[in-house]
Design an enzyme around this catalytic site. Structure first.
Site, PDB file in Angstrom:
ATOM      1  N   GLU A   1       0.867  -1.177   0.000  1.00 45.03           N
ATOM      2  CA  GLU A   1       0.000   0.000   0.000  1.00 45.03           C
ATOM      3  C   GLU A   1       0.899   1.219   0.000  1.00 45.03           C
ATOM      4  O   GLU A   1       1.582   1.506   0.981  1.00 45.03           O
ATOM      5  CB  GLU A   1      -0.924   0.034   1.217  1.00 45.03           C
ATOM      6  CG  GLU A   1      -1.910   1.180   1.109  1.00 45.03           C
ATOM      7  CD  GLU A   1      -2.594   1.542   2.408  1.00 45.03           C
ATOM      8  OE1 GLU A   1      -2.840   2.747   2.614  1.00 45.03           O
ATOM      9  OE2 GLU A   1      -2.854   0.636   3.206  1.00 45.03           O
TER      10      GLU A   1
ATOM     11  N   CYS B   1      -2.887   8.230   3.505  1.00 43.87           N
ATOM     12  CA  CYS B   1      -2.720   7.821   2.104  1.00 43.87           C
ATOM     13  C   CYS B   1      -4.010   7.973   1.320  1.00 43.87           C
ATOM     14  O   CYS B   1      -3.969   8.095   0.099  1.00 43.87           O
ATOM     15  CB  CYS B   1      -2.181   6.400   2.014  1.00 43.87           C
ATOM     16  SG  CYS B   1      -2.851   5.271   3.222  1.00 43.87           S
TER      17      CYS B   1
END
Length: 465
Positions: A232, A266
């Site tokens: 990720e 994020c």
């Protein structure tokens, strides 16, 4: 012996010091993990579920203590840190609730092949190395830790050097839950030892959350073996405010999605495209609400915007803003409204930029800070083109009253998660994925287990005459 010092962004003083593991200690941890795997993989899923439930109970009981030290490690206002513990509990309990169904054998109907029994078993991989990040250290870790253990793997967790105590709190809770020794272990280790750990023949899977550059290094190290990685990485998540939007609701949600945790998420909103019919009204209300933030000491319960994680990160965002303004962008927030905003410190005021375009770094490069660029668009087609004009693809959102249009437009967007009238959230029932430079693999949902297991086919011929 090498030391790891965590500098608190609250006052830029040392908060935690840890001795890094030696190469020999790292190898010993991995060997113990592999040995523990031989027995843990034979424990039934039902028993694993019971232990994981006890772990969650033990961890949640520590909420009051862990929230304070979390704020001191990474700077999020104390007003909000308890929510991370709540979210960690939500994700863990959901994955626990679906484990037995998700991990059971896949039986094949044998009407077409009488005399045979066929099924597919989801077998654990082995020791899993999880390399977490500081911005949501518990939430990010739990995405891999609990599903990996439920699937029958053993886990070694390396937390960010900014949040080492978060790994230790998990270890304490697992011990209280009665998890067998060495099934879950933690390591504070250097980058070079982390690289060597990935290359260790016993490590069967690596889960990493961090930068694109870091992801490339993880992938490179893992390429010495035939193992998978879950990555990720970065994001530059867009929002499209359509002409039929509920403006007040969208402003409230998008201001929060842009500036919560000082934009250090994020899946934070990093660029907004607004239909020309509602652009002026949206921008005006967005500015008004942003001005209500209080930047300051995160230990003050009235503070709504704390420091960024370190001065270097704040200066990076300030440079993006400066460059954009020099290229013609217009800043709408007078930083004098935020007296705590000071250069060469991690304390940074939120900023809104208009007159922006995709030639500016602030609209294409991940900021990971409290800045947002807002562009006017004239159509759905223009919004789609701009949203897709990015090297990233983690989440994206649309703000509209028309669900049919939301689905149609979402089908055209290169992203892992598509939201309507929501942003900056992980639903544990849905697959958490990224495309392009936002990474690879999947965590959460029933599909997350597929990346932590391997299918093994059983083909049994019952009649030999």
């Amino acid at each position: 012996m090498s030391k790891q010092i965590t500098i608190s962004p609250v006052d830029s003083t040392p908060y935690v010091t840890r001795t890094l593991a030696t190469t020999e200690e790292v190898n010993a941890v991995i060997e113990r993990s592999n040995l523990a795997f031989q027995s843990w993989k034979r424990v039934t899923v039902k028993e694993r579920v019971q232990i994981m439930t006890k772990f969650v109970d033990a961890f949640v009981a520590k909420k009051e203590n862990v929230t304070m030290e979390l704020t001191l490690q990474m700077g999020r206002p104390i007003k909000y840190t308890p929510n991370e513990i709540n979210g960690t509990e939500e994700r863990a309990r959901y994955m626990i609730s679906i484990a037995e169904e998700s991990l059971k054998d896949v039986e094949l109907t044998d009407s077409d092949k009488p005399g045979f029994k066929r099924f597919i078993r989801k077998e654990p991989l082995g020791p899993v190395l999880i390399i977490s990040a500081w911005n949501y250290p518990y939430l990010i870790s739990i995405n891999g830790v609990v599903p990996a253990l439920l699937a029958g793997n053993t886990v070694i967790l390396k937390q960010s050097s900014q949040t080492p105590l978060c790994a230790e709190r998990f270890a304490e809770a697992f011990k209280e839950a009665g998890l067998p020794e060495n099934v879950f272990q933690i390591l504070h280790m250097s980058h070079s030892d982390t690289e060597n750990a990935i290359k260790n023949p016993f490590i069967a899977f690596v889960n990493f959350t961090g930068s694109v550059e870091g992801g490339r290094e993880i992938q490179k190290a893992a390429s010495t073996k035939f193992i998978a990685t879950g990555l990720e990485l970065g994001g530059k998540d867009p929002a499209y405010v359509r002409h039929d939007v509920d403006i007040d609701y969208a402003v409230e949600q998008l201001v929060d999605g842009s500036f919560f945790n000082s934009g250090q998420c994020c899946c934070a909103i990093e660029r907004i495209y607004v239909h020309e019919k509602v652009y002026d009204q949206f921008v005006q209300k967005f500015v008004e609400l942003t001005k209500q933030y209080k930047l300051g000491d995160p230990l003050d319960p009235e503070t709504t915007l704390g420091p960024m994680v370190r001065t270097k990160a704040a200066e990076f965002v300030r440079k993006q803003i400066e460059e954009a303004v020099n290229q013609g962008a217009k800043p709408l927030i007078d930083t004098a409204l935020f007296p705590q905003d000071k250069n060469n410190t991690p304390y940074m005021a939120p900023q809104i930029l208009v007159n922006v375009n995709h030639s500016m770094r602030v609209m294409t490069e991940e900021s990971f800070g409290p800045v947002i660029g807002i562009m006017k668009v004239s159509s759905d087609e223009e919004a789609i083109q701009l949203m897709n004009d990015s090297e990233f693809g983690l989440t994206a959102s649309i703000w509209t009253k028309d669900p049919d249009a939301a689905v149609a437009i979402g089908s055209e967007i290169d992203t892992g998660t598509w939201f309507m009238n929501r942003c900056d959230y992980l639903d544990p029932a849905l697959a958490w994925v990224g495309v392009k430079n936002s990474g690879r693999g999947c965590t959460l949902s029933k599909f997350g287990f597929d990346y932590l297991t391997r299918p093994k086919s059983f083909h049994l011929k019952l009649v030999t005459k």
